[in-house]
Design a protein around this motif. Sequence first.
Motif, PDB file in Angstrom:
ATOM      1  N   UNK A 158     -22.129 -27.000  78.526  1.00 28.50           N
ATOM      2  CA  UNK A 158     -21.441 -26.105  79.459  1.00 28.50           C
ATOM      3  C   UNK A 158     -20.631 -25.047  78.715  1.00 28.50           C
ATOM      4  N   UNK A 159     -20.028 -25.445  77.590  1.00 30.85           N
ATOM      5  CA  UNK A 159     -19.289 -24.474  76.785  1.00 30.85           C
ATOM      6  C   UNK A 159     -20.217 -23.400  76.217  1.00 30.85           C
ATOM      7  N   UNK A 160     -21.476 -23.758  76.020  1.00 25.52           N
ATOM      8  CA  UNK A 160     -22.459 -22.803  75.492  1.00 25.52           C
ATOM      9  C   UNK A 160     -23.127 -21.996  76.591  1.00 25.52           C
ATOM     10  N   UNK A 161     -22.731 -22.229  77.859  1.00 26.27           N
ATOM     11  CA  UNK A 161     -23.256 -21.400  78.946  1.00 26.27           C
ATOM     12  C   UNK A 161     -24.117 -22.106  79.954  1.00 26.27           C
ATOM     13  N   UNK A 162     -24.321 -23.403  79.805  1.00 27.64           N
ATOM     14  CA  UNK A 162     -25.139 -24.129  80.776  1.00 27.64           C
ATOM     15  C   UNK A 162     -24.409 -24.252  82.100  1.00 27.64           C
ATOM     16  N   UNK A 163     -25.131 -24.257  83.221  1.00 25.62           N
ATOM     17  CA  UNK A 163     -24.479 -24.471  84.521  1.00 25.62           C
ATOM     18  C   UNK A 163     -23.748 -25.812  84.541  1.00 25.62           C
ATOM     19  N   UNK A 164     -22.641 -25.873  85.223  1.00 22.15           N
ATOM     20  CA  UNK A 164     -21.862 -27.113  85.313  1.00 22.15           C
ATOM     21  C   UNK A 164     -22.627 -28.151  86.137  1.00 22.15           C
ATOM     22  N   UNK A 165     -22.578 -29.389  85.660  1.00 27.07           N
ATOM     23  CA  UNK A 165     -23.175 -30.482  86.419  1.00 27.07           C
ATOM     24  C   UNK A 165     -24.632 -30.770  86.111  1.00 27.07           C
ATOM     25  N   UNK A 166     -25.163 -30.232  85.004  1.00 26.47           N
ATOM     26  CA  UNK A 166     -26.552 -30.518  84.650  1.00 26.47           C
ATOM     27  C   UNK A 166     -26.732 -31.958  84.181  1.00 26.47           C
ATOM     28  N   UNK A 167     -25.698 -32.490  83.539  1.00 25.85           N
ATOM     29  CA  UNK A 167     -25.768 -33.840  82.968  1.00 25.85           C
ATOM     30  C   UNK A 167     -24.700 -34.696  83.630  1.00 25.85           C
ATOM     31  N   UNK A 168     -25.095 -35.866  84.108  1.00 28.57           N
ATOM     32  CA  UNK A 168     -24.109 -36.766  84.712  1.00 28.57           C
ATOM     33  C   UNK A 168     -24.557 -38.200  84.513  1.00 28.57           C
ATOM     34  N   UNK A 169     -23.625 -39.101  84.838  1.00 25.29           N
ATOM     35  CA  UNK A 169     -23.868 -40.526  84.583  1.00 25.29           C
ATOM     36  C   UNK A 169     -23.282 -41.336  85.738  1.00 25.29           C
ATOM     37  N   UNK A 170     -24.033 -42.317  86.202  1.00 19.75           N
ATOM     38  CA  UNK A 170     -23.520 -43.216  87.235  1.00 19.75           C
ATOM     39  C   UNK A 170     -22.412 -44.061  86.618  1.00 19.75           C
ATOM     40  N   UNK A 171     -21.206 -43.984  87.208  1.00 19.00           N
ATOM     41  CA  UNK A 171     -20.051 -44.655  86.592  1.00 19.00           C
ATOM     42  C   UNK A 171     -20.165 -46.166  86.652  1.00 19.00           C
ATOM     43  N   UNK A 172     -20.529 -46.669  87.818  1.00 13.45           N
ATOM     44  CA  UNK A 172     -20.617 -48.123  88.001  1.00 13.45           C
ATOM     45  C   UNK A 172     -22.038 -48.472  88.466  1.00 13.45           C
ATOM     46  N   UNK A 173     -22.942 -48.633  87.517  1.00 15.46           N
ATOM     47  CA  UNK A 173     -24.350 -48.841  87.882  1.00 15.46           C
ATOM     48  C   UNK A 173     -24.578 -50.156  88.606  1.00 15.46           C
ATOM     49  N   UNK A 174     -25.379 -50.061  89.647  1.00 12.45           N
ATOM     50  CA  UNK A 174     -25.803 -51.255  90.384  1.00 12.45           C
ATOM     51  C   UNK A 174     -27.301 -51.134  90.633  1.00 12.45           C
ATOM     52  N   UNK A 175     -27.900 -52.224  91.042  1.00  9.83           N
ATOM     53  CA  UNK A 175     -29.329 -52.196  91.338  1.00  9.83           C
ATOM     54  C   UNK A 175     -29.615 -51.221  92.468  1.00  9.83           C
ATOM     55  N   UNK A 210     -31.258 -18.409  75.573  1.00  9.96           N
ATOM     56  CA  UNK A 210     -30.103 -19.104  76.137  1.00  9.96           C
ATOM     57  C   UNK A 210     -30.247 -20.622  76.003  1.00  9.96           C
ATOM     58  N   UNK A 211     -31.434 -21.123  76.301  1.00  9.45           N
ATOM     59  CA  UNK A 211     -31.686 -22.566  76.212  1.00  9.45           C
ATOM     60  C   UNK A 211     -31.503 -23.059  74.784  1.00  9.45           C
ATOM     61  N   UNK A 212     -32.043 -22.305  73.830  1.00 10.37           N
ATOM     62  CA  UNK A 212     -31.954 -22.738  72.439  1.00 10.37           C
ATOM     63  C   UNK A 212     -30.510 -22.759  71.937  1.00 10.37           C
ATOM     64  N   UNK A 213     -29.692 -21.856  72.433  1.00 14.17           N
ATOM     65  CA  UNK A 213     -28.272 -21.849  72.052  1.00 14.17           C
ATOM     66  C   UNK A 213     -27.577 -23.098  72.603  1.00 14.17           C
ATOM     67  N   UNK A 214     -27.860 -23.430  73.841  1.00 14.82           N
ATOM     68  CA  UNK A 214     -27.278 -24.622  74.468  1.00 14.82           C
ATOM     69  C   UNK A 214     -27.752 -25.883  73.750  1.00 14.82           C
ATOM     70  N   UNK A 215     -29.054 -25.939  73.438  1.00 10.88           N
ATOM     71  CA  UNK A 215     -29.649 -27.069  72.728  1.00 10.88           C
ATOM     72  C   UNK A 215     -28.951 -27.278  71.376  1.00 10.88           C
ATOM     73  N   UNK A 216     -28.706 -26.190  70.661  1.00 10.47           N
ATOM     74  CA  UNK A 216     -28.044 -26.258  69.353  1.00 10.47           C
ATOM     75  C   UNK A 216     -26.627 -26.803  69.479  1.00 10.47           C
ATOM     76  N   UNK A 217     -25.861 -26.244  70.387  1.00 17.34           N
ATOM     77  CA  UNK A 217     -24.458 -26.654  70.510  1.00 17.34           C
ATOM     78  C   UNK A 217     -24.343 -28.108  70.962  1.00 17.34           C
TER      79      UNK A 217
END
Length: 879
Positions: A175-192, A47-54
């Motif tokens: 996520x389209x390849x089956x990963x749980x939603x929300x594994x990757x995210x980004x701080x929209x407005x980075x501050x110290x 499963x991981x390798x499929x997600x990694x590929x996509x």
Amino acid sequence: MSRQEEKMQAAQASQEQAAMTDVEKLQQKIAQMREAQRAFAAFTQEQVDRIFFEAAMAANKQRIPLAKMAVEETGMGVVEDKVIKNHYAAEYIYNSYKNVKTCGVIEEDTSYGIKKIAEPMGLVGAIIPTTNPTSTAIFKCLICLKTRNAILISPHPRAKKCTAEAARIVREAAEAAGAPKGLIDCIENPTLELSNELMRSADVILATGGPGMVKAAYSSGKPAIGVGPGNTPVIMDSSCDIQLAVYSVIHSKTFDNGMICASEQSVTAIEDIYDKVRAEFEKRGCHILNEEEMAKMRAIILTEAGTVNPKIVGQPAHKIAEIAGFEVPKDTKILIGEVTSVDSSEPFAHEKLSPVLALYKAKDFETALEMSERLIEDGGYGHTSSLYIHPSETEKMAQHAARMKTCRILINTPSSQGGIGDLYNFKLAPSLTLGCGSYGGNSVSENVNVKHLLNIKTVAERRENMLWFRTPQKVYFKKGCLPVALDELKTYYHKKKAFIVTDSFLYSSGHTKPITDKLDEMGITYACFYEVAPDPTLQCAQKGVEQIKAFQPDVMIALGGGSAMDAGKIMWLMYEHPECRFEDLAMDFMDIRKRVYMFPKMGEKAMFVAIPTSSGTGSEVTPFAIITDAETGTKWPIADYELMPNMAIIDTDYMMTQPKGLTSASGIDALTHALEAYVSIMATDFSDGMALKAVKNIFEYLPRCYDNGPNDPEAREKMANASTMAGMAFANAFLGVCHSMAHKLGAYHHLPHGVANALLIELVMRYNADPAPVKMGTFSQYPYPHAKERYCEMARFIGITGKDDDAVFENFIRAIADLKEKVGIKRTIRDYGIQKEDFLATLDEMVENAFNDQCTGANPRYPLMSEIKELYLKAYYGE
């Protein structure tokens, strides 16, 4: 629920969300991401390798839009080069790790019982630099997906949009390849504040950026993988291909306008090629700055704080010149300043992250090394260094590698592309995060990759180590076997010169004559050293070795008891290896196969033949010898299988006239050898058989030898066999604390070794038989304390019975005491005339030395020094 109620609930949630602080929102996001990661941790490798590929495919497809976006937002770099970076971050990372196991059992060796299981670290807090905002984001997201980690990115404020877009592309594909939603995210407005919160909350921090940010990551209290700044110095040796070298630097230094941290910051050319190097740079479109331009450039390279000026980072050469206040052609590749100082006060000596280069002249290679060392010290510790040189100059390459305190040392390679790996060397791991080791204050000294984001659990099953049973190559036995055995020296081994080691009594009484007669018959010349005394000394051995060196024998023959055998082995060793030091040879070991000092190979000059004249030590078949330094009083116990004689000849004719005292002492010594070998933590079926038969022979034939002497040749032969069998047993299973204590008792109070063993053996047996000892010996094949059961096995083998093990053990103890009495052994240490005050004065020293004796480690009960002291006192006074 009505539609109106739903609207009201949504509005309330929206109001609650709006009321939350940015830090609280981040904490909420982190909690959600942890839930997603926990689910992801259960995914299979497939499963991981499929997600990694996509995810890699998706990032690769968007490499051009992401490159454009990065240049547009940051105002730095070259779109076409950023395309390559994005392409590299997707394709090369995928290719390198697509077949790497990162889930479950990743390594297993059933023979050694080792299994390694990969587990994710959890939530990765990723700091992304403005210099590589999309490619580094792609790289970090992909290696997190491959390792089942979640990743929360803190982008640089000047690159937050393009970094967030890169993360979004990878996240949606995953996520389209089956990963749980929300594994990757980004701080929209980075501050110290948010960056600090991320570093406090993450399980591990993966930081790429400026020194201040990396330092903050390491100061966060969480595990951090951070990388330091680069200040790559290049040396162009006189032997280098100048055209290759110069254009490699141009290729690297102009790549994305010099923003890769491995990029060259200075070139040092040896004096004899300097002008050619300079001309080649000019020919290839680089601009050599004049004095006025140099002054203007120095003013803009660094800020007042001494850091690189952000206005020049990632800008093309012509624009940097414009900022400085002069003009160069628009197609200028690099601005080159000819400088002499490598001091930190020289702006050109620093990392510049732009197509600005320092050019130095060195009178020779040594000077170039010194200059590069200084440049690294002032800002590039641990990162990258580079050398252009002819491949045949291996000595210079070795000098360079030894002197450069950098974790990447690149040879004939453009350092930007070479340092990130897998482009100019295919075993250098591809990465966009380059560790600088402790040189640069980093935790990693290599290119960061998937292995750095895994926790590896090692399952180690109990295993028993390979054992052995080693004996001399030839063991001859039977009354009168000596002449037949010695025949082999001529017919099989083709020996020409023999050296005999013995004592003065055996020599003067004619015991060497049967040997020398046979040597004469075979035409083997010989010499004899006959000054061995009891407890042989190093000085005696050295005297013998002088004769040996002059005679140059190809076979050595030791004739006598334990002293002659020990002296002969030591002379053999000193003849073969005069360079050896006894303090090294005598170093104790826990496992002879793992000893720190590896024994030298023996037998290169001469083979060793052992002929015993007493039936006790078994030295003719053991790898042990003891020698005393008469000047210091130090006893050197030497043990290694290289000291095993090549041939042992056990001819009872040499043992017929042993006096009663020697018969009893050597007989009980042999008994102790067999007893200790049988209960040793290293005992095996092979050593057990020898020990059992030895004890049976000793109980049956020792009293007859003692009573009848030369009138009972059968008893003498059986005791000779017993001594040798017991020697074979303990040569492989080793001994125990009885021998450790006997060694010291004999050394301090001049008791015969066999007598010292006899005074201690029953006390040690009772000590070892305790079913719940304070400590047990450590060896994988020894499962639990069972010495008492082993003593009882031996007792039953020789015919001692009882209603249970307790009775059998007590009967065995009594039988040993009766045997000792029959052969004239006294009961206690004081019965041998050793004064109480003398004994007590040496007691503590004997205790510590006995504890430190080589034999102690194989004892089934690991002794405390206080317990050894108690045993000594019992042996002195009698229980």
